[in-house]
Motif scaffolding. Sequence first.
Motif, mmCIF file in Angstrom:
data_model
loop_
_atom_site.group_PDB
_atom_site.id
_atom_site.type_symbol
_atom_site.label_atom_id
_atom_site.label_comp_id
_atom_site.label_asym_id
_atom_site.label_seq_id
_atom_site.Cartn_x
_atom_site.Cartn_y
_atom_site.Cartn_z
ATOM 1 N N ALA A 160 43.903 122.140 50.626
ATOM 2 C CA ALA A 160 42.848 121.297 51.189
ATOM 3 C C ALA A 160 42.307 120.331 50.144
ATOM 4 C CB ALA A 160 41.714 122.175 51.730
ATOM 5 N N CYS A 161 42.131 120.812 48.896
ATOM 6 C CA CYS A 161 41.582 119.960 47.845
ATOM 7 C C CYS A 161 42.559 118.879 47.429
ATOM 8 C CB CYS A 161 41.206 120.797 46.622
ATOM 9 S SG CYS A 161 39.781 121.871 46.912
ATOM 10 N N SER A 162 43.864 119.185 47.495
ATOM 11 C CA SER A 162 44.862 118.216 47.038
ATOM 12 C C SER A 162 45.336 117.308 48.164
ATOM 13 C CB SER A 162 46.068 118.958 46.434
ATOM 14 O OG SER A 162 46.679 119.768 47.415
ATOM 15 N N ASN A 163 44.777 117.459 49.354
ATOM 16 C CA ASN A 163 45.156 116.600 50.477
ATOM 17 C C ASN A 163 43.900 116.046 51.152
ATOM 18 O OD1 ASN A 163 48.299 116.820 51.092
ATOM 19 N ND2 ASN A 163 47.585 118.806 50.354
ATOM 20 N N LYS A 164 42.948 115.632 50.339
ATOM 21 C CA LYS A 164 41.717 115.073 50.858
ATOM 22 C C LYS A 164 41.981 113.716 51.493
ATOM 23 C CE LYS A 164 38.200 115.062 48.139
ATOM 24 N NZ LYS A 164 37.420 114.845 46.896
ATOM 25 N N THR A 165 41.102 113.335 52.376
ATOM 26 C CA THR A 165 41.204 112.009 52.986
ATOM 27 C C THR A 165 39.967 111.173 52.683
ATOM 28 O OG1 THR A 165 40.284 112.858 55.058
ATOM 29 C CG2 THR A 165 42.687 112.824 54.843
ATOM 30 N N LYS A 166 39.051 111.710 51.873
ATOM 31 C CA LYS A 166 37.870 110.955 51.469
ATOM 32 C C LYS A 166 37.715 111.020 49.956
ATOM 33 C CE LYS A 166 35.022 111.070 55.644
ATOM 34 N NZ LYS A 166 33.667 111.306 56.188
ATOM 35 N N TYR A 167 37.559 109.857 49.349
ATOM 36 C CA TYR A 167 37.350 109.751 47.917
ATOM 37 C C TYR A 167 36.315 108.659 47.660
ATOM 38 C CZ TYR A 167 41.663 112.441 47.341
ATOM 39 O OH TYR A 167 42.625 113.417 47.389
ATOM 40 N N SER A 168 35.367 108.928 46.804
ATOM 41 C CA SER A 168 34.364 107.923 46.478
ATOM 42 C C SER A 168 34.951 106.900 45.516
ATOM 43 C CB SER A 168 33.132 108.583 45.845
ATOM 44 O OG SER A 168 32.496 109.434 46.776
ATOM 45 N N TYR A 169 34.706 105.627 45.781
ATOM 46 C CA TYR A 169 35.245 104.575 44.933
ATOM 47 C C TYR A 169 34.350 103.343 44.980
ATOM 48 C CZ TYR A 169 36.922 103.083 49.520
ATOM 49 O OH TYR A 169 36.990 102.734 50.849
ATOM 50 N N SER A 170 34.343 102.605 43.880
ATOM 51 C CA SER A 170 33.722 101.286 43.828
ATOM 52 C C SER A 170 34.778 100.246 44.183
ATOM 53 C CB SER A 170 33.183 101.003 42.426
ATOM 54 O OG SER A 170 32.208 101.949 42.049
ATOM 55 N N VAL A 171 34.339 99.089 44.652
ATOM 56 C CA VAL A 171 35.249 97.988 44.977
ATOM 57 C C VAL A 171 34.937 96.816 44.047
ATOM 58 C CG1 VAL A 171 35.960 96.323 46.735
ATOM 59 C CG2 VAL A 171 35.504 98.694 47.372
ATOM 60 N N THR A 172 35.978 96.281 43.407
ATOM 61 C CA THR A 172 35.815 95.132 42.527
ATOM 62 C C THR A 172 36.880 94.083 42.845
ATOM 63 O OG1 THR A 172 37.275 95.925 40.752
ATOM 64 C CG2 THR A 172 34.984 96.647 40.686
ATOM 65 N N ASP B 20 39.483 95.683 35.589
ATOM 66 C CA ASP B 20 38.724 95.634 36.835
ATOM 67 C C ASP B 20 37.659 94.547 36.745
ATOM 68 O OD1 ASP B 20 40.172 97.837 37.735
ATOM 69 O OD2 ASP B 20 38.721 99.250 36.881
ATOM 70 N N GLY B 21 37.255 94.049 37.905
ATOM 71 C CA GLY B 21 36.197 93.059 37.940
ATOM 72 C C GLY B 21 34.828 93.707 37.854
ATOM 73 N N SER B 22 33.794 92.888 38.014
ATOM 74 C CA SER B 22 32.415 93.366 37.923
ATOM 75 C C SER B 22 32.069 94.271 39.104
ATOM 76 C CB SER B 22 31.451 92.178 37.908
ATOM 77 O OG SER B 22 31.781 91.280 36.877
ATOM 78 N N LYS B 23 31.359 95.353 38.809
ATOM 79 C CA LYS B 23 30.878 96.227 39.873
ATOM 80 C C LYS B 23 29.541 95.697 40.371
ATOM 81 C CE LYS B 23 33.340 100.353 38.393
ATOM 82 N NZ LYS B 23 33.264 101.765 37.978
ATOM 83 N N ALA B 24 29.433 95.525 41.669
ATOM 84 C CA ALA B 24 28.223 94.932 42.241
ATOM 85 C C ALA B 24 27.724 95.756 43.422
ATOM 86 C CB ALA B 24 28.494 93.496 42.662
ATOM 87 N N GLY B 25 27.822 97.073 43.291
ATOM 88 C CA GLY B 25 27.223 97.954 44.289
ATOM 89 C C GLY B 25 27.999 98.123 45.577
ATOM 90 N N GLN B 26 29.264 97.690 45.607
ATOM 91 C CA GLN B 26 30.065 97.844 46.823
ATOM 92 C C GLN B 26 31.080 98.975 46.638
ATOM 93 O OE1 GLN B 26 29.366 96.291 49.602
ATOM 94 N NE2 GLN B 26 27.783 95.058 48.623
ATOM 95 N N GLY B 27 31.288 99.748 47.694
ATOM 96 C CA GLY B 27 32.237 100.848 47.616
ATOM 97 C C GLY B 27 32.184 101.694 48.860
ATOM 98 N N GLY B 28 32.893 102.819 48.838
ATOM 99 C CA GLY B 28 32.915 103.695 50.004
ATOM 100 C C GLY B 28 33.573 105.010 49.679
ATOM 101 N N SER B 29 33.814 105.804 50.714
ATOM 102 C CA SER B 29 34.504 107.077 50.551
ATOM 103 C C SER B 29 35.597 107.260 51.595
ATOM 104 C CB SER B 29 33.514 108.247 50.634
ATOM 105 O OG SER B 29 32.847 108.241 51.887
ATOM 106 N N ARG B 30 35.587 106.420 52.629
ATOM 107 C CA ARG B 30 36.663 106.466 53.620
ATOM 108 C C ARG B 30 37.843 105.626 53.144
ATOM 109 N NH1 ARG B 30 33.689 103.958 58.336
ATOM 110 N NH2 ARG B 30 32.187 103.421 56.698
#
Length: 340
Positions: free
Chosen positions: A16-28, A68-78
């Motif tokens: 289950a841990c190695s087949n997750k479908t949600k990961y938190s990430y920033s977008v740049t 990576d570019g500048s982080k400006a508060g955008q991201g998700g987990s889906r």
Amino acid sequence: MKKIIISTLLTILFWACSNKTKYSYSVTVSAPEEYPVEVHEGWLMDDQKKFICSMPKAGNEGGGWEYDGSKAGQGGSRIPYHLNLTYVAYAEKKFYTVDADLPVDKILEEFNKGFDVEADHKVDGEYPLVHDTYNTFTIGAAPGGVIVIWLSAGHHRVEICRLQAKEVFVDVNDFYQNADDENQQQFFDSWFKIAVPEATQEEIKEQGIPFGLWDNYREKFNYRFVLNPYDEEDELTGYYNINFNGESELTDDVKRANEYKLNSIPYDANLYFKKYFTEIFFNDKEMLEVFNTLKSKHPDKPIDIIITPTFMYNDMKVSVKCEDEEIPLKKYKVEGVWGG
């Protein structure tokens, strides 16, 4: 029976841990240093066509294709299934847009695979390896509408896909709130002078923009770094390698460090030996020419980048070898040699 149940539960938990479908990430958003871009609008959507986040509007992005570019508060987990991005390319004096589905299986595969890193605490006097994964989703925009997407975290970065943006008209007054006294061409001309480095402006006037270069960076070769020590006792123990295609990798495993691997040409190589380490920057045009020459003359044969220390490790000489043919490099830069 109790041991079997516990073992089964642990197996299910690991799966289950190695087949997750949600990961938190920033977008740049990133771009080559010489060819900056700026986001107009855009977003990511999930498999239900639901909004995940907007593209970060952080001003000019031109920190380098390898970063990576500048982080400006955008991201998700889906997991993102669809990308929409419209941006201005200042060196080309154009707006581009890309609206495309993403390779979800590849994204999930890389998130699940992740990488091993040293823990931040010692166990029995040593820092053990722990598993980690990526935390940044980066969209790179290069001349010609070339779009490359990477996942990255720390010293690890992997390419997900390459997309193609197309030129689009955007009224400058919709993009830039202070543009009322400028028409489209005046806007492009003024920001070409402001945003594009002067040396690049001159190169563009004299030689044009090198369209296709960033696709050339994506070609991969089967190579490794080889230390040629003068005392025959030293060896390559690890490396942190940034490649011109934007991928990077860190390893402190001696066996893996000495194995051949499919990679694009190196941009910045931090090489670790038993007592010393060095950092070497490579020239893209020289490396492409040398590697393509050896590949055409020695098809399917692995290539060695040979690092030869001078006396007392004061400097490093570098050459590229395939079978019995060795070509000395001339345009690399040894940033330094440390240790001892």
